[in-house]
Design a protein around this motif. Structure first.
Motif, PDB file in Angstrom:
ATOM      1  N   THR A  48      43.263  40.253  44.842  1.00  0.00           N
ATOM      2  CA  THR A  48      43.635  39.428  43.686  1.00  0.00           C
ATOM      3  C   THR A  48      42.595  38.347  43.402  1.00  0.00           C
ATOM      4  OG1 THR A  48      45.416  38.155  42.664  1.00  0.00           O
ATOM      5  CG2 THR A  48      45.084  37.815  45.001  1.00  0.00           C
ATOM      6  N   PHE A  49      41.810  37.951  44.437  1.00  0.00           N
ATOM      7  CA  PHE A  49      40.792  36.925  44.189  1.00  0.00           C
ATOM      8  C   PHE A  49      39.589  37.499  43.446  1.00  0.00           C
ATOM      9  CE2 PHE A  49      43.358  35.109  47.582  1.00  0.00           C
ATOM     10  CZ  PHE A  49      43.684  33.910  46.975  1.00  0.00           C
ATOM     11  N   GLY A  50      39.269  38.773  43.719  1.00  0.00           N
ATOM     12  CA  GLY A  50      38.254  39.451  42.899  1.00  0.00           C
ATOM     13  C   GLY A  50      38.762  39.621  41.481  1.00  0.00           C
ATOM     14  N   ALA A  51      40.059  39.914  41.380  1.00  0.00           N
ATOM     15  CA  ALA A  51      40.671  40.091  40.059  1.00  0.00           C
ATOM     16  C   ALA A  51      40.637  38.783  39.262  1.00  0.00           C
ATOM     17  CB  ALA A  51      42.116  40.567  40.206  1.00  0.00           C
ATOM     18  N   GLU A  52      40.777  37.643  39.946  1.00  0.00           N
ATOM     19  CA  GLU A  52      40.771  36.345  39.251  1.00  0.00           C
ATOM     20  C   GLU A  52      39.462  36.135  38.502  1.00  0.00           C
ATOM     21  OE1 GLU A  52      39.848  32.357  38.284  1.00  0.00           O
ATOM     22  OE2 GLU A  52      38.847  33.356  39.956  1.00  0.00           O
ATOM     23  N   ALA A  53      38.334  36.400  39.191  1.00  0.00           N
ATOM     24  CA  ALA A  53      37.023  36.192  38.568  1.00  0.00           C
ATOM     25  C   ALA A  53      36.840  37.146  37.386  1.00  0.00           C
ATOM     26  CB  ALA A  53      35.923  36.407  39.604  1.00  0.00           C
ATOM     27  N   LEU A  54      37.244  38.405  37.565  1.00  0.00           N
ATOM     28  CA  LEU A  54      37.112  39.392  36.492  1.00  0.00           C
ATOM     29  C   LEU A  54      37.993  39.021  35.296  1.00  0.00           C
ATOM     30  CD1 LEU A  54      35.757  42.127  35.774  1.00  0.00           C
ATOM     31  CD2 LEU A  54      37.813  43.256  36.642  1.00  0.00           C
ATOM     32  N   THR A  55      39.230  38.607  35.586  1.00  0.00           N
ATOM     33  CA  THR A  55      40.179  38.251  34.514  1.00  0.00           C
ATOM     34  C   THR A  55      39.678  37.057  33.716  1.00  0.00           C
ATOM     35  OG1 THR A  55      41.993  39.044  35.889  1.00  0.00           O
ATOM     36  CG2 THR A  55      42.601  37.644  34.059  1.00  0.00           C
ATOM     37  N   ARG A  56      39.087  36.090  34.426  1.00  0.00           N
ATOM     38  CA  ARG A  56      38.633  34.866  33.741  1.00  0.00           C
ATOM     39  C   ARG A  56      37.361  35.124  32.940  1.00  0.00           C
ATOM     40  NH1 ARG A  56      35.732  30.906  36.347  1.00  0.00           N
ATOM     41  NH2 ARG A  56      36.368  31.851  38.318  1.00  0.00           N
ATOM     42  N   LYS A  57      36.416  35.884  33.529  1.00  0.00           N
ATOM     43  CA  LYS A  57      35.105  36.041  32.875  1.00  0.00           C
ATOM     44  C   LYS A  57      35.073  37.183  31.864  1.00  0.00           C
ATOM     45  CE  LYS A  57      32.669  34.013  36.782  1.00  0.00           C
ATOM     46  NZ  LYS A  57      32.051  34.291  38.083  1.00  0.00           N
ATOM     47  N   LYS A  58      35.745  38.289  32.191  1.00  0.00           N
ATOM     48  CA  LYS A  58      35.672  39.482  31.327  1.00  0.00           C
ATOM     49  C   LYS A  58      36.963  39.768  30.574  1.00  0.00           C
ATOM     50  CE  LYS A  58      31.470  40.585  32.557  1.00  0.00           C
ATOM     51  NZ  LYS A  58      30.371  40.387  31.599  1.00  0.00           N
ATOM     52  N   GLY A  59      38.034  39.035  30.912  1.00  0.00           N
ATOM     53  CA  GLY A  59      39.288  39.215  30.176  1.00  0.00           C
ATOM     54  C   GLY A  59      40.353  39.965  30.954  1.00  0.00           C
ATOM     55  N   ARG A  60      41.586  39.861  30.427  1.00  0.00           N
ATOM     56  CA  ARG A  60      42.748  40.474  31.096  1.00  0.00           C
ATOM     57  C   ARG A  60      42.631  42.003  31.088  1.00  0.00           C
ATOM     58  NH1 ARG A  60      42.103  35.255  31.121  1.00  0.00           N
ATOM     59  NH2 ARG A  60      43.819  33.939  30.446  1.00  0.00           N
ATOM     60  N   ARG A  61      42.097  42.543  29.994  1.00  0.00           N
ATOM     61  CA  ARG A  61      41.998  43.997  29.826  1.00  0.00           C
ATOM     62  C   ARG A  61      41.096  44.622  30.893  1.00  0.00           C
ATOM     63  NH1 ARG A  61      38.266  46.330  26.290  1.00  0.00           N
ATOM     64  NH2 ARG A  61      38.713  48.495  25.729  1.00  0.00           N
ATOM     65  N   ALA A  62      40.006  43.946  31.233  1.00  0.00           N
ATOM     66  CA  ALA A  62      39.062  44.471  32.238  1.00  0.00           C
ATOM     67  C   ALA A  62      39.754  44.657  33.591  1.00  0.00           C
ATOM     68  CB  ALA A  62      37.873  43.519  32.378  1.00  0.00           C
ATOM     69  N   SER A  63      40.615  43.698  33.953  1.00  0.00           N
ATOM     70  CA  SER A  63      41.336  43.800  35.229  1.00  0.00           C
ATOM     71  C   SER A  63      42.349  44.939  35.202  1.00  0.00           C
ATOM     72  CB  SER A  63      42.054  42.490  35.558  1.00  0.00           C
ATOM     73  OG  SER A  63      41.158  41.591  36.153  1.00  0.00           O
ATOM     74  N   ILE A  64      42.987  45.140  34.039  1.00  0.00           N
ATOM     75  CA  ILE A  64      43.958  46.241  33.911  1.00  0.00           C
ATOM     76  C   ILE A  64      43.241  47.588  34.119  1.00  0.00           C
ATOM     77  CG2 ILE A  64      45.474  47.439  32.265  1.00  0.00           C
ATOM     78  CD1 ILE A  64      46.155  44.626  31.110  1.00  0.00           C
ATOM     79  N   LEU A  65      42.044  47.745  33.526  1.00  0.00           N
ATOM     80  CA  LEU A  65      41.278  48.995  33.664  1.00  0.00           C
ATOM     81  C   LEU A  65      40.799  49.194  35.112  1.00  0.00           C
ATOM     82  CD1 LEU A  65      39.179  48.828  30.363  1.00  0.00           C
ATOM     83  CD2 LEU A  65      41.045  50.413  30.864  1.00  0.00           C
ATOM     84  N   ALA A  66      40.327  48.108  35.740  1.00  0.00           N
ATOM     85  CA  ALA A  66      39.854  48.211  37.132  1.00  0.00           C
ATOM     86  C   ALA A  66      41.006  48.610  38.055  1.00  0.00           C
ATOM     87  CB  ALA A  66      39.265  46.873  37.584  1.00  0.00           C
ATOM     88  N   GLY A  67      42.189  48.025  37.806  1.00  0.00           N
ATOM     89  CA  GLY A  67      43.369  48.367  38.609  1.00  0.00           C
ATOM     90  C   GLY A  67      43.730  49.839  38.467  1.00  0.00           C
ATOM     91  N   ALA A  68      43.627  50.371  37.244  1.00  0.00           N
ATOM     92  CA  ALA A  68      43.981  51.772  36.985  1.00  0.00           C
ATOM     93  C   ALA A  68      43.071  52.726  37.760  1.00  0.00           C
ATOM     94  CB  ALA A  68      43.905  52.061  35.487  1.00  0.00           C
ATOM     95  N   VAL A  69      41.764  52.420  37.788  1.00  0.00           N
ATOM     96  CA  VAL A  69      40.810  53.272  38.518  1.00  0.00           C
ATOM     97  C   VAL A  69      41.156  53.294  40.011  1.00  0.00           C
ATOM     98  CG1 VAL A  69      38.388  53.494  39.236  1.00  0.00           C
ATOM     99  CG2 VAL A  69      38.946  52.965  36.848  1.00  0.00           C
ATOM    100  N   SER A  70      41.453  52.106  40.556  1.00  0.00           N
ATOM    101  CA  SER A  70      41.788  52.004  41.979  1.00  0.00           C
ATOM    102  C   SER A  70      43.083  52.752  42.304  1.00  0.00           C
ATOM    103  CB  SER A  70      41.894  50.530  42.363  1.00  0.00           C
ATOM    104  OG  SER A  70      41.899  50.393  43.751  1.00  0.00           O
ATOM    105  N   PHE A  71      44.088  52.621  41.424  1.00  0.00           N
ATOM    106  CA  PHE A  71      45.348  53.368  41.589  1.00  0.00           C
ATOM    107  C   PHE A  71      45.078  54.873  41.655  1.00  0.00           C
ATOM    108  CE2 PHE A  71      48.113  49.909  39.601  1.00  0.00           C
ATOM    109  CZ  PHE A  71      48.893  49.737  40.734  1.00  0.00           C
ATOM    110  N   PHE A  72      44.234  55.353  40.741  1.00  0.00           N
ATOM    111  CA  PHE A  72      43.952  56.789  40.656  1.00  0.00           C
ATOM    112  C   PHE A  72      43.329  57.293  41.961  1.00  0.00           C
ATOM    113  CE2 PHE A  72      41.585  60.594  39.600  1.00  0.00           C
ATOM    114  CZ  PHE A  72      42.460  61.287  38.768  1.00  0.00           C
TER     115      PHE A  72
END
Length: 460
Positions: A48-72
């Motif tokens: 979640t701490f990696g997600a914080e930096a991504l969410t803040r700098k690249k937006g909420r959508r970027a974290s949603i996409l990164a999460g989906a790849v990891s889930f897959f």
């Protein structure tokens, strides 16, 4: 599933089938088996701490996409697992997906929703989670009958929602709050007009600009969250509510519902069916909460459902104390009573601590600490989820029925916390929540407008 236990946990399989020789509460007390469950939550809290930096700098959508790849990738790894190490790596990848998804999705929903229906929109997160749990139970019920590889299909089907999440994420607009925070003002204004359905958004856009200017001046949002003026958000939103959500005991009941019902003497298929019933209760409860939370408010749901959860836990504890012993099958009537009590408990949790445990923290943080705050919410939630997942079966084994009485006592404490310290946030614009703390009998001493709020923070 027996095929799964034979392949990876033969000791647990043998113990399960020789359960007359020991207290039934201890049938599944195996630390490697619980590590398989809780490795997912340990991975989520780190990621979640990696997600914080991504969410803040690249937006909420970027974290949603990164999460989906990891889930897959996690679903794929689990489906083809040959040993426990592969299983746990797959679980860790799923956990990273949860870390990114839980960090970004509640923020996305709260920021996109108009204030007057923010509660209902944010609770789509809880509703779809509950639907996922319900569908997973029915998948398990079906795949259990496929020998010997049904468990592979069950775990591999996680790739389906992961694919939907990724493809859907490609078409999502970024939130206006995030676009303004990144300096993309025109685009932010355009998205705001689109999601509000009107060009008359001057006041809300001005609030966003003000919040963004403050946010841009903050170099370290985590350190800023520790400032005196942010004390209520830190204590209520980042620490207490996510911890309390797990200390209700509901997730323990849901994780191990099939195991609990088997330990209580239900057959394997009946156990999965009973846990599908409890997940159905979660879906019904999420719909009730979505319909009514913006009308009656957050506090009313916390307090009313809290009283119900205390009563159900006490009743389950007393019933088990009277009726449950060494190797004894439960009378059918008592088994039905336990399922009804657990159903009522889950129904109460599912309209209160379940959805509101994500909704309320996502409303409380100002923009400058919102992404960092949400990371701490997810981290604290996952620490307590992992600890309780790791300890629950051992506690059930040693405390027996007392564990339900322990959870009842904890819910009394958290209900008092809500009653005295949580202000009502329904229908308050998200960038104006801080005014509630300035007028609160307790928090105003921390949030007052004096210069003491802005004491310099010593360098780390």
């Amino acid at each position: 599933m027996d095929d799964f236990l034979i392949e990876f946990f033969p000791k647990v399989y043998r113990r399960k089938h020789a359960h007359l020789k020991e207290t039934d509460y201890c049938k599944y007390d195996n630390q490697i088996l619980t590590l398989f469950t809780s490795s997912l939550y340990f991975a989520a809290l780190v990621s979640t701490f990696g997600a914080e930096a991504l969410t803040r700098k690249k937006g909420r959508r970027a974290s949603i996409l990164a999460g989906a790849v990891s889930f897959f990738l996690g679903g794929l790894m689990n489906a083809f697992a040959k040993n426990i190490a592969m299983l746990i790596v797959g679980r860790i990848l799923l956990g990273i997906g949860i870390g990114f998804g839980n960090q970004a999705v509640p923020l996305y929903l709260s920021e996109m929703a108009p204030a007057k229906i923010r509660g209902a929109v944010n609770q789509l997160f809880q509703l779809t989670t509950c639907l996922g749990i319900l569908i997973a139970n029915f998948i398990n019920y079906g795949t259990e009958k496929i020998h010997p590889w049904g468990w592979r299909l069950s775990l591999g089907l996680a790739t389906v929602p992961a694919t939907l999440m990724f493809v859907g994420g490609l078409f999502l607009p970024e939130t206006p709050n995030s676009l303004v925070e990144q300096g993309r003002l025109e685009e932010g204004r355009r998205v705001l007009e689109k999601v509000r359905g009107t060009t008359n958004v001057d006041a809300e856009f001005a609030d966003l600009l003000d919040a963004s200017n403050v946010a841009r001046a903050i170099k370290n949002p985590f350190r800023n969250l520790l400032k005196r003026k942010n004390r209520p958000q830190l204590v209520i939103g980042a620490l207490a509510i996510p911890a309390f959500q797990q200390l209700t005991g509901n997730n323990s009941i849901l994780f191990y519902a099939p195991v609990i019902f088997q330990s209580l003497g239900f057959g394997s298929g009946a156990a999965l069916y009973s846990s599908a019933l409890t997940s159905g209760a979660l879906v019904i409860a999420a719909l009730i909460s979505m319909a009514l939370v913006d009308k009656f408010g957050r506090r009313a749901f916390f307090l009313e459902a809290g009283a119900e959860m205390i009563a159900c836990n006490v009743a389950v504890g007393i019933t088990l104390a009277k009726e449950f012993g060494e190797g004894k099958m439960l009378p059918k009537g008592v088994g039905v009573l336990l399922v009804v009590l657990i159903f009522m408990f889950v129904l109460a949790y599912g309209r209160s601590w379940g959805p509101l445990g994500w909704l309320v923290p996502s409303e409380l943080f100002p923009l400058e600490t919102r992404s960092a705050g949400q990371s701490i919410v997810v981290c604290v939630n996952m620490i307590f989820t992992a600890l309780i997942a790791q300890c629950f079966l051992a506690s059930l084994c040693h405390l027996q029925y007392g564990i339900f009485l322990l959870f009842a006592g904890l819910i009394v404490i958290m209900s008092c916390f809500v009653f005295f310290l949580l202000p009502e946030t329904k229908q308050v614009p998200i960038e104006e929540i801080h005014f509630l703390f300035e007028n609160h009998w307790f928090w105003k001493r921390y949030v007052g407008s004096g210069d003491e709020d802005e004491k310099p923070v010593p360098p780390a």
